[in-house]
Design a protein around this motif. Structure first.
Motif, PDB file in Angstrom:
ATOM      1  N   ALA A 231       0.850  -1.191   0.000  1.00 41.56           N
ATOM      2  CA  ALA A 231       0.000   0.000   0.000  1.00 41.56           C
ATOM      3  C   ALA A 231       0.886   1.241   0.000  1.00 41.56           C
ATOM      4  O   ALA A 231       1.688   1.427   0.916  1.00 41.56           O
ATOM      5  CB  ALA A 231      -0.898   0.011   1.235  1.00 41.56           C
ATOM      6  N   ALA A 232       0.751   2.062  -1.017  1.00 45.14           N
ATOM      7  CA  ALA A 232       1.486   3.337  -1.066  1.00 45.14           C
ATOM      8  C   ALA A 232       0.827   4.268  -0.055  1.00 45.14           C
ATOM      9  O   ALA A 232      -0.335   4.639  -0.211  1.00 45.14           O
ATOM     10  CB  ALA A 232       1.418   3.922  -2.467  1.00 45.14           C
ATOM     11  N   PHE A 233       1.568   4.634   0.983  1.00 40.89           N
ATOM     12  CA  PHE A 233       0.965   5.191   2.197  1.00 40.89           C
ATOM     13  C   PHE A 233       1.412   6.628   2.476  1.00 40.89           C
ATOM     14  O   PHE A 233       2.604   6.909   2.589  1.00 40.89           O
ATOM     15  CB  PHE A 233       1.341   4.279   3.370  1.00 40.89           C
ATOM     16  N   ALA A 234       0.419   7.496   2.619  1.00 42.21           N
ATOM     17  CA  ALA A 234       0.681   8.913   2.910  1.00 42.21           C
ATOM     18  C   ALA A 234       0.852   9.124   4.412  1.00 42.21           C
ATOM     19  O   ALA A 234       0.125   9.901   5.038  1.00 42.21           O
ATOM     20  CB  ALA A 234      -0.471   9.762   2.375  1.00 42.21           C
ATOM     21  N   GLN A 235       1.832   8.465   4.994  1.00 38.38           N
ATOM     22  CA  GLN A 235       2.067   8.515   6.449  1.00 38.38           C
ATOM     23  C   GLN A 235       2.184   9.945   6.970  1.00 38.38           C
ATOM     24  O   GLN A 235       1.695  10.262   8.054  1.00 38.38           O
ATOM     25  CB  GLN A 235       3.350   7.737   6.773  1.00 38.38           C
TER      26      GLN A 235
ATOM     27  N   VAL B  14      -3.737   2.137  -2.224  1.00 38.59           N
ATOM     28  CA  VAL B  14      -3.293   3.427  -1.708  1.00 38.59           C
ATOM     29  C   VAL B  14      -3.738   3.555  -0.252  1.00 38.59           C
ATOM     30  O   VAL B  14      -4.807   3.070   0.123  1.00 38.59           O
ATOM     31  CB  VAL B  14      -3.826   4.581  -2.596  1.00 38.59           C
ATOM     32  N   GLY B  15      -2.870   4.166   0.566  1.00 34.23           N
ATOM     33  CA  GLY B  15      -3.165   4.255   1.991  1.00 34.23           C
ATOM     34  C   GLY B  15      -3.141   5.678   2.511  1.00 34.23           C
ATOM     35  O   GLY B  15      -2.245   6.458   2.177  1.00 34.23           O
ATOM     36  N   GLY B  16      -4.121   6.002   3.352  1.00 34.16           N
ATOM     37  CA  GLY B  16      -4.176   7.322   3.973  1.00 34.16           C
ATOM     38  C   GLY B  16      -4.115   7.223   5.485  1.00 34.16           C
ATOM     39  O   GLY B  16      -4.058   6.127   6.050  1.00 34.16           O
ATOM     40  N   HIS B  17      -4.158   8.390   6.131  1.00 36.58           N
ATOM     41  CA  HIS B  17      -3.903   8.471   7.570  1.00 36.58           C
ATOM     42  C   HIS B  17      -4.758   9.628   8.085  1.00 36.58           C
ATOM     43  O   HIS B  17      -4.365  10.785   7.977  1.00 36.58           O
ATOM     44  CB  HIS B  17      -2.412   8.741   7.744  1.00 36.58           C
ATOM     45  N   THR B  18      -5.914   9.313   8.638  1.00 39.46           N
ATOM     46  CA  THR B  18      -6.929  10.355   8.831  1.00 39.46           C
ATOM     47  C   THR B  18      -6.610  11.394   9.887  1.00 39.46           C
ATOM     48  O   THR B  18      -7.260  12.431   9.933  1.00 39.46           O
ATOM     49  CB  THR B  18      -8.310   9.738   9.167  1.00 39.46           C
ATOM     50  N   ILE B  19      -5.634  11.144  10.763  1.00 39.19           N
ATOM     51  CA  ILE B  19      -5.404  12.148  11.809  1.00 39.19           C
ATOM     52  C   ILE B  19      -4.191  13.022  11.525  1.00 39.19           C
ATOM     53  O   ILE B  19      -3.841  13.880  12.326  1.00 39.19           O
ATOM     54  CB  ILE B  19      -5.243  11.506  13.214  1.00 39.19           C
ATOM     55  N   ILE B  20      -3.532  12.824  10.391  1.00 42.80           N
ATOM     56  CA  ILE B  20      -2.264  13.524  10.169  1.00 42.80           C
ATOM     57  C   ILE B  20      -2.458  14.932   9.611  1.00 42.80           C
ATOM     58  O   ILE B  20      -1.681  15.838   9.917  1.00 42.80           O
ATOM     59  CB  ILE B  20      -1.316  12.691   9.268  1.00 42.80           C
ATOM     60  N   ASP B  21      -3.480  15.141   8.808  1.00 46.78           N
ATOM     61  CA  ASP B  21      -3.733  16.471   8.249  1.00 46.78           C
ATOM     62  C   ASP B  21      -4.858  17.155   9.021  1.00 46.78           C
ATOM     63  O   ASP B  21      -5.805  16.492   9.460  1.00 46.78           O
ATOM     64  CB  ASP B  21      -4.119  16.356   6.764  1.00 46.78           C
TER      65      ASP B  21
ATOM     66  N   THR C 229       3.349  14.799  -2.014  1.00 49.95           N
ATOM     67  CA  THR C 229       3.009  13.398  -1.756  1.00 49.95           C
ATOM     68  C   THR C 229       1.966  12.868  -2.738  1.00 49.95           C
ATOM     69  O   THR C 229       2.037  11.715  -3.167  1.00 49.95           O
ATOM     70  CB  THR C 229       2.503  13.250  -0.300  1.00 49.95           C
ATOM     71  N   VAL C 230       1.018  13.728  -3.112  1.00 52.23           N
ATOM     72  CA  VAL C 230      -0.058  13.251  -3.997  1.00 52.23           C
ATOM     73  C   VAL C 230       0.522  12.741  -5.314  1.00 52.23           C
ATOM     74  O   VAL C 230       0.179  11.646  -5.780  1.00 52.23           O
ATOM     75  CB  VAL C 230      -1.094  14.370  -4.265  1.00 52.23           C
ATOM     76  N   GLU C 231       1.431  13.521  -5.877  1.00 54.53           N
ATOM     77  CA  GLU C 231       2.030  13.109  -7.147  1.00 54.53           C
ATOM     78  C   GLU C 231       2.884  11.853  -6.954  1.00 54.53           C
ATOM     79  O   GLU C 231       2.897  10.946  -7.794  1.00 54.53           O
ATOM     80  CB  GLU C 231       2.865  14.262  -7.729  1.00 54.53           C
ATOM     81  N   LEU C 232       3.574  11.784  -5.808  1.00 56.42           N
ATOM     82  CA  LEU C 232       4.394  10.596  -5.519  1.00 56.42           C
ATOM     83  C   LEU C 232       3.521   9.348  -5.371  1.00 56.42           C
ATOM     84  O   LEU C 232       3.890   8.256  -5.817  1.00 56.42           O
ATOM     85  CB  LEU C 232       5.220  10.820  -4.242  1.00 56.42           C
ATOM     86  N   LEU C 233       2.364   9.511  -4.745  1.00 60.10           N
ATOM     87  CA  LEU C 233       1.447   8.364  -4.602  1.00 60.10           C
ATOM     88  C   LEU C 233       1.007   7.883  -5.982  1.00 60.10           C
ATOM     89  O   LEU C 233       0.927   6.680  -6.242  1.00 60.10           O
ATOM     90  CB  LEU C 233       0.214   8.764  -3.777  1.00 60.10           C
ATOM     91  N   ARG C 234       0.751   8.852  -6.846  1.00 62.06           N
ATOM     92  CA  ARG C 234       0.341   8.508  -8.219  1.00 62.06           C
ATOM     93  C   ARG C 234       1.451   7.696  -8.897  1.00 62.06           C
ATOM     94  O   ARG C 234       1.199   6.670  -9.524  1.00 62.06           O
ATOM     95  CB  ARG C 234       0.030   9.802  -8.977  1.00 62.06           C
ATOM     96  N   GLN C 235       2.682   8.160  -8.721  1.00 56.59           N
ATOM     97  CA  GLN C 235       3.819   7.437  -9.321  1.00 56.59           C
ATOM     98  C   GLN C 235       3.954   6.039  -8.716  1.00 56.59           C
ATOM     99  O   GLN C 235       4.262   5.073  -9.416  1.00 56.59           O
ATOM    100  CB  GLN C 235       5.117   8.229  -9.117  1.00 56.59           C
TER     101      GLN C 235
ATOM    102  N   VAL D 202      -8.012   0.862  -7.599  1.00 51.03           N
ATOM    103  CA  VAL D 202      -7.439   0.008  -6.553  1.00 51.03           C
ATOM    104  C   VAL D 202      -8.226   0.235  -5.261  1.00 51.03           C
ATOM    105  O   VAL D 202      -8.990   1.196  -5.147  1.00 51.03           O
ATOM    106  CB  VAL D 202      -5.946   0.329  -6.284  1.00 51.03           C
ATOM    107  N   GLU D 203      -8.017  -0.643  -4.304  1.00 47.60           N
ATOM    108  CA  GLU D 203      -8.630  -0.430  -3.002  1.00 47.60           C
ATOM    109  C   GLU D 203      -7.872   0.660  -2.243  1.00 47.60           C
ATOM    110  O   GLU D 203      -6.737   1.011  -2.597  1.00 47.60           O
ATOM    111  CB  GLU D 203      -8.627  -1.734  -2.186  1.00 47.60           C
ATOM    112  N   ALA D 204      -8.528   1.183  -1.224  1.00 45.23           N
ATOM    113  CA  ALA D 204      -7.867   2.150  -0.343  1.00 45.23           C
ATOM    114  C   ALA D 204      -7.901   1.608   1.075  1.00 45.23           C
ATOM    115  O   ALA D 204      -8.784   0.828   1.436  1.00 45.23           O
ATOM    116  CB  ALA D 204      -8.581   3.497  -0.397  1.00 45.23           C
ATOM    117  N   GLU D 205      -6.910   1.997   1.861  1.00 41.26           N
ATOM    118  CA  GLU D 205      -6.985   1.701   3.294  1.00 41.26           C
ATOM    119  C   GLU D 205      -6.559   2.952   4.041  1.00 41.26           C
ATOM    120  O   GLU D 205      -5.799   3.768   3.531  1.00 41.26           O
ATOM    121  CB  GLU D 205      -6.115   0.490   3.673  1.00 41.26           C
ATOM    122  N   PHE D 206      -7.096   3.096   5.235  1.00 39.96           N
ATOM    123  CA  PHE D 206      -6.769   4.265   6.054  1.00 39.96           C
ATOM    124  C   PHE D 206      -6.339   3.838   7.444  1.00 39.96           C
ATOM    125  O   PHE D 206      -6.973   2.963   8.040  1.00 39.96           O
ATOM    126  CB  PHE D 206      -7.992   5.188   6.199  1.00 39.96           C
TER     127      PHE D 206
END
Lengths: 391, 391
Positions: free
Chosen positions: A146-150, A174-181, A159-165, A200-204
């Motif tokens: 999972a490409a993760f936006a830690q 693709v992975g997100g992190h709901t308390i970081i932003d 990061t958004v463009e890097l996740l795309r790459q 693709v699926e997403a996970e948070f």
């Protein structure tokens, strides 16, 4: 003549023989008459496809060989990790991650899902290293990356463009992190957009602090429904569920069911906060898996990557003690974990790939209680017991 | 020529060779020149005397082979246990208990303390069976037997005389249970009287419910001081400590220190209640050990008797994560546990009995993290590795 006949193993409580031809299970019978080129005596031990570890951070594993754990706050541990991360190389990540994969394989894993941090600090090194590892271990342990936006997108908008790459390179989800932003909703929307863009699926890492002010599960579930992403998104941790009133929790369960949000419990989090109520989630019919999470990093310096340790921890912390509890726990480590990760053909059944893990125990409860290791490992019809377990 | 030279093992962080003659450790040096009849390559693995499991209920272990766990209240589990207990025979107890002793020995135990219920239901069968087991395993695992008033003296007044008989038979100490009788103070007094009468230590299942209305620790500590029993009494569980205000807890710690009350944490209790704050106790200088407690009975159907599992559980639940925490955890399983049980001559040092357990790990943290089993077992100068571990 079959290639392998595994005699007298227990599959879902039934004693059977398992016949393998090539890389496929071709017979599962109380007694197979045909002989195998290789005959293995299962001695009535428990056989499964393999364990499923739904959540790991392989890229940050084994940092304790170069740094010391400090008992500081979560954000401070994040800062310590960032300092190390800035020095990561692809080779370094690969080597550390491989140790965990080996531990898992030796413990009987058939599949794992790992996050790979993607941000300007580490760039795509984590994704590249873990995709290389995925390639090397294909057929032995399936690795989902999972490409993760830690670190979030507010501090690091690149990061958004890097996740795309990362997704273009072949990251599985693709992975997100709901308390970081600060804008958690915006974060969720961006990640879900990427999931849709790449199908693709997403996970948070969802509401992982356990604080009531961090509670985006309802928003996520609502967005899943609006976007038609039911069953395509997983929430890791969901600790805030444990801080809700019974009424609020009931509402949350309804939303989880309506959105088919999948949930991964990472029980080692008990070291700092209450866990999501796994039994309640299971009772509501939610698809729940278990993950080892951190392995010898700043968040868990004593982790190992052996998921049955973590299952035992959950069993004690949330009292998985009845026969039905044990069954549920077992399923999270096996068929439900596999379903959560989207695998088909999991299970020892005719037509499935010949992946068989025989554990040194005669029942699931004994696997937990004795922390029983594998004694036979077959992957894709190949007996790798000696190669991997050295016996 | 020495009998055994164990080369390159890690003893308390130092790599040494250990020389054994007869049943005694005669050399511990960075490099021993003399050869041994038997030379063992320790490969820089961790060596200890053995693990110490401070609290078990061997007599009630493995009941799950004949009964089903039911998720009911503590008192109801007690009633289920009493029903089984009425059918116990000495032979039956011996057989079940031996399985746990074997598990512990295979996991590297050198000493355990077990309770043996003493009451009109089971009579002295538990004490007799466990004393027989103690005899059989002498030299391999030291077994201390506490004659235990599990059911209290109010419902079963004959228990006092039975405890006296148990101590005459050779029980090592006497055990009470502070929440079982309405008059908890009277219960404590009776047990302490027996301890003084037979000049043995006493231990109590102390405030095990964790409820504030069950809080006899101050009374016990006070009585210890009045009777000159400082350091001769142990409290098991002490869960109510976790329910106190900080001020009350500070007072409790002062009393514990003043009375030299020893404390045993039984971390599997987390399945139903909060644990005593072990780090705080250790920081106050209290002698703390760890116990496996229940093994596959109505209170813990997934127990095993492998104390390092339980240490890992405590590590996660109370975050024993720093280097110092790991050291403390390690000491509770080794030297502090041994001190709590009153052993002298624990440790790999010249003049001590030649008990050496080499674990498949290069550091204590690895023992916890990987749940590393022993690879070499020497007891009283005899290499029992093959006999016990089958390798």
């Amino acid at each position: 003549m079959l290639d392998i006949v595994l005699r007298k193993v227990q599959v879902e409580g039934q004693q059977v023989d398992v016949g393998i031809a090539g890389d496929t299970i071709v017979q599962v019978e109380p007694e197979i008459e045909e002989r195998g080129c290789r005959e293995i005596d299962g001695q009535n031990r428990v056989a499964i496809t393999g364990f499923v570890d739904c959540h790991l951070h392989l890229d940050k594993s084994h940092l304790m060989d170069r740094a010391s754990y400090q008992d500081v706050s979560g954000p401070e541990k994040g800062a310590l990790t960032r300092r190390e991360k800035a020095c990561f190389t692809e080779e370094d990540i690969y080597k550390r991650a491989e140790r965990v994969v080996q531990t898992g394989l030796q413990a009987g894993n058939i599949a794992i899902r790992t996050s790979a941090d993607v941000d300007p600090l580490v760039g795509l090194a984590g994704v590249k290293a873990l995709l290389a590892l995925k390639g090397k271990y294909a057929g032995l342990v399936d690795i989902q990356v999972a490409a993760f936006a830690q670190e979030g997108m507010e501090k690091y908008p690149e990061t958004v463009e890097l996740l795309r790459q990362a997704l273009q390179l072949g990251a599985d989800l693709v992975g997100g992190h709901t308390i970081i932003d600060a804008d958690g909703r915006g974060h969720i929307d961006t990640i879900l957009d990427l999931a849709r863009e790449f199908d693709v699926e997403a996970e948070f890492h969802l509401d992982e602090s356990g604080n009531r002010e961090h509670y985006l599960l309802p928003y996520l579930a609502q967005r899943m429904i609006e976007l038609g992403l039911q069953g395509r998104v997983t929430g890791i941790h969901c600790c805030t569920l444990s801080a809700l009133t019974p009424g609020e929790r009931q509402e949350a369960l309804e939303l989880i069911k309506e959105s088919s949000l999948k949930v991964i419990s990472a029980p080692t989090a008990i070291s700092t906060r209450a866990l999501a109520p796994v039994k309640e989630l299971l009772a509501a019919g939610v698809l729940v898996g278990i993950g080892s999470d951190n392995v010898r990093d700043f968040f868990n310096p004593i982790g190992s990557g052996d998921i049955k340790q973590i299952a035992l921890l959950l069993a004690y912390v949330q009292r998985f003690f009845t026969a039905d509890d044990i069954k549920q726990l077992w399923e999270m480590l096996t068929c439900k974990g596999a379903a959560l990760l989207g695998y088909r053909g999991y299970g020892i059944a005719v037509g499935n790939r010949a992946d068989v893990t025989v554990l040194d125990a005669h029942s699931p409860v004994e696997v937990f209680s004795r922390q029983a290791p594998p004694v036979v490992l077959v992957r894709g019809g190949r007996d790798i017991t000696t190669e991997i377990l050295g016996r």
